[in-house]
Design an enzyme around this catalytic site. Structure first.
Site, PDB file in Angstrom:
ATOM      1  N   ASP A   1      78.723 -55.558  43.739  1.00 49.94           N
ATOM      2  CA  ASP A   1      77.583 -54.749  44.151  1.00 49.94           C
ATOM      3  C   ASP A   1      77.912 -53.262  44.195  1.00 49.94           C
ATOM      4  O   ASP A   1      79.081 -52.862  44.095  1.00 49.94           O
ATOM      5  CB  ASP A   1      77.066 -55.215  45.526  1.00 49.94           C
ATOM      6  CG  ASP A   1      78.188 -55.432  46.548  1.00 49.94           C
ATOM      7  OD1 ASP A   1      79.306 -54.925  46.323  1.00 49.94           O
ATOM      8  OD2 ASP A   1      77.948 -56.081  47.557  1.00 49.94           O
TER       9      ASP A   1
ATOM     10  N   ASN B   1      76.029 -61.397  59.086  1.00 52.94           N
ATOM     11  CA  ASN B   1      74.808 -62.220  59.002  1.00 52.94           C
ATOM     12  C   ASN B   1      74.900 -63.278  57.896  1.00 52.94           C
ATOM     13  O   ASN B   1      73.903 -63.869  57.518  1.00 52.94           O
ATOM     14  CB  ASN B   1      73.588 -61.313  58.783  1.00 52.94           C
ATOM     15  CG  ASN B   1      73.700 -60.509  57.488  1.00 52.94           C
ATOM     16  OD1 ASN B   1      74.650 -60.690  56.721  1.00 52.94           O
ATOM     17  ND2 ASN B   1      72.740 -59.640  57.239  1.00 52.94           N
TER      18      ASN B   1
ATOM     19  N   HIS C   1      75.803 -62.706  54.728  1.00 55.92           N
ATOM     20  CA  HIS C   1      75.512 -62.259  53.363  1.00 55.92           C
ATOM     21  C   HIS C   1      76.760 -62.294  52.479  1.00 55.92           C
ATOM     22  O   HIS C   1      77.884 -62.149  52.955  1.00 55.92           O
ATOM     23  CB  HIS C   1      74.812 -60.890  53.332  1.00 55.92           C
ATOM     24  CG  HIS C   1      75.676 -59.682  53.559  1.00 55.92           C
ATOM     25  ND1 HIS C   1      75.304 -58.654  54.381  1.00 55.92           N
ATOM     26  CD2 HIS C   1      76.885 -59.318  53.054  1.00 55.92           C
ATOM     27  CE1 HIS C   1      76.235 -57.722  54.368  1.00 55.92           C
ATOM     28  NE2 HIS C   1      77.214 -58.106  53.567  1.00 55.92           N
TER      29      HIS C   1
ATOM     30  N   GLU D   1      71.128 -60.683  51.193  1.00 53.48           N
ATOM     31  CA  GLU D   1      70.836 -60.717  52.616  1.00 53.48           C
ATOM     32  C   GLU D   1      70.059 -61.979  52.997  1.00 53.48           C
ATOM     33  O   GLU D   1      69.513 -62.664  52.125  1.00 53.48           O
ATOM     34  CB  GLU D   1      69.996 -59.479  52.973  1.00 53.48           C
ATOM     35  CG  GLU D   1      70.708 -58.153  52.695  1.00 53.48           C
ATOM     36  CD  GLU D   1      71.751 -57.809  53.754  1.00 53.48           C
ATOM     37  OE1 GLU D   1      72.288 -58.726  54.419  1.00 53.48           O
ATOM     38  OE2 GLU D   1      72.042 -56.612  53.917  1.00 53.48           O
TER      39      GLU D   1
HETATM   40  C1  GLP Z   1      79.452 -55.287  52.499  1.00 57.55           C
HETATM   41  C2  GLP Z   1      79.671 -55.809  51.091  1.00 57.55           C
HETATM   42  C3  GLP Z   1      80.099 -57.248  51.070  1.00 57.55           C
HETATM   43  C4  GLP Z   1      81.194 -57.453  52.094  1.00 57.55           C
HETATM   44  C5  GLP Z   1      80.663 -57.173  53.469  1.00 57.55           C
HETATM   45  C6  GLP Z   1      81.681 -57.389  54.579  1.00 57.55           C
HETATM   46  O1  GLP Z   1      78.158 -55.378  52.963  1.00 57.55           O
HETATM   47  N1  GLP Z   1      78.541 -55.660  50.242  1.00 57.55           N
HETATM   48  O2  GLP Z   1      80.513 -57.594  49.766  1.00 57.55           O
HETATM   49  O3  GLP Z   1      81.663 -58.766  52.015  1.00 57.55           O
HETATM   50  O4  GLP Z   1      80.248 -55.835  53.501  1.00 57.55           O
HETATM   51  O5  GLP Z   1      82.482 -56.267  54.711  1.00 57.55           O
HETATM   52  P1  GLP Z   1      83.837 -56.181  55.487  1.00 57.55           P
HETATM   53  O6  GLP Z   1      84.831 -56.859  54.615  1.00 57.55           O
HETATM   54  O7  GLP Z   1      84.118 -54.718  55.617  1.00 57.55           O
HETATM   55  O8  GLP Z   1      83.643 -56.878  56.780  1.00 57.55           O
END
Ligand code: GLP
Length: 241
Positions: free
Chosen positions: A67, A136, A138, A143
Site C-alpha cells: 500500500d 482493528n 486491517h 479496513e
Molecule cells: C499500517 C499499514 C499496515 C500495517 C499496519 C500496522 O496501517 N498499512 O500494512 O500492518 O499499519 O502497523 P504497525 O506495524 O506499525 O503496527
C-alpha cells in the site's frame, strides 16, 4: 494457519527473515510482497544483515508493496516509498526496475490500480507476502467492512488507523485520509503469507483473526481460508489466543 509463538520481537523478526531468505535462496527470482509499519522493521534489518554476509542475493528479486498513502510522493518522509528505500532497498542489491509500490501521486487512480494488478500478474504472482496487522484487524489498508472481492483500490482510512498512524506524523491532521492498497483478493492470491504481530495492542486483532468468525469486520479473518499462512506472534500478541 500455522501459529508460531515466539518470545519477543527479535525472535519474530529473525524467524520472518529466515522464511524470506529461504524463499529467495530456493527461487532467486522470487516475487516478494512487502509491508510497512513498525512491525517488519526488525525483519528488514535481519535481511540486510544476511545480504551483507552474502547469504542472500536480491539481484533477481521483484517486490510489490501492499500500500501507499494517497497524496504522498516518494520524497515525503512519511510515504511508504520513502520508508522502503531507507529501511531496505538502499541497503541491498535490488534492481530499481524490480521495485513496485503503488503511486500515491497519480491523477488517474483507477488506471494506477489496474496497472498494479497487471504488473503483479505479469510477474507471475506473489510468492510470499509479508503482512502486519492493524489494531482493528486491517491488512494492507483493507479496513473493517472490507469487500473481500476487491483488488488494488483506493481506500478511505478508518478513524482508528488514522489515530494509530498519527504517531509517525507531526499531528493527526497531517495523516492522509486515503490510501491505495492491494485488495483482499490480491493478498489471498499470494502463494504464501507470513503475518507478523507483536505487543499487547495486537492481541485482540490476532485472537479474532485466528479464532473468530470470518467476517469483513475483521479483514484479516479471511486468512483462515488461505492454504499457506504462517502467523508469527510474540507472547504478548498471542496472549488472547
Ligand atoms: C499500517 C499499514 C499496515 C500495517 C499496519 C500496522 O496501517 N498499512 O500494512 O500492518 O499499519 O502497523 P504497525 O506495524 O506499525 O503496527
Amino acid at each position: 494457519m500455522r501459529i508460531i509463538i515466539v518470545e519477543n520481537y527479535e525472535e519474530m523478526s529473525k524467524k520472518a527473515a529466515a522464511m524470506m531468505a529461504s524463499q529467495i535462496i530456493l527461487k532467486p527470482e522470487s516475487v516478494l510482497g512487502l509491508a510497512t509499519g513498525d512491525t517488519p522493521l526488525g525483519m528488514y534489518k535481519e535481511l540486510i544483515r544476511m545480504y551483507n554476509e552474502n547469504m542472500i542475493d536480491f539481484s533477481k528479486v521483484k517486490t510489490f508493496n501492499l500500500d501507499e498513502y494517497y497524496g504522498l510522493g516518494k520524497d515525503s518522509n512519511q510515504s511508504y516509498n520513502y520508508y522502503m528505500t531507507n529501511n531496505l532497498f538502499k541497503h541491498i542489491n535490488i534492481d530499481k526496475e524490480n521495485i513496485n509500490i503503488p503511486n500515491g501521486m497519480v491523477k488517474n487512480i483507477e488506471e494506477e490500480c489496474i496497472s498494479y494488478e497487471k504488473r503483479i500478474k505479469e510477474a507471475g504472482g506473489i510468492d510470499i507476502q509479508v503482512l502486519g496487522i492493524g489494531v482493528n484487524g486491517h491488512i494492507g489498508f483493507n479496513e473493517p467492512d472490507v469487500n473481500f472481492e476487491a483488488e488494488t483500490h483506493l481506500v478511505n482510512l478508518d478513524e482508528k488507523t488514522i489515530e494509530s498512524n498519527s504517531r509517525f506524523f507531526k499531528c493527526i491532521e497531517e495523516v492522509p485520509t486515503k490510501a491505495i492498497s492491494m485488495g483482499i483478493k490480491t493478498i489471498m492470491h499470494s502463494k504464501k503469507i507470513v503475518l507478523l504481530a507483536n505487543g499487547a495492542s495486537k492481541a485482540d486483532a490476532i485472537a479474532k483473526t485466528v479464532n473468530g468468525k470470518i467476517s469483513p469486520e475483521v479483514p484479516a479473518s479471511i486468512l483462515q481460508l488461505h492454504q499457506d499462512v504462517a502467523i508469527i506472534v510474540d507472547k504478548e500478541a498471542a496472549s488472547k489466543l
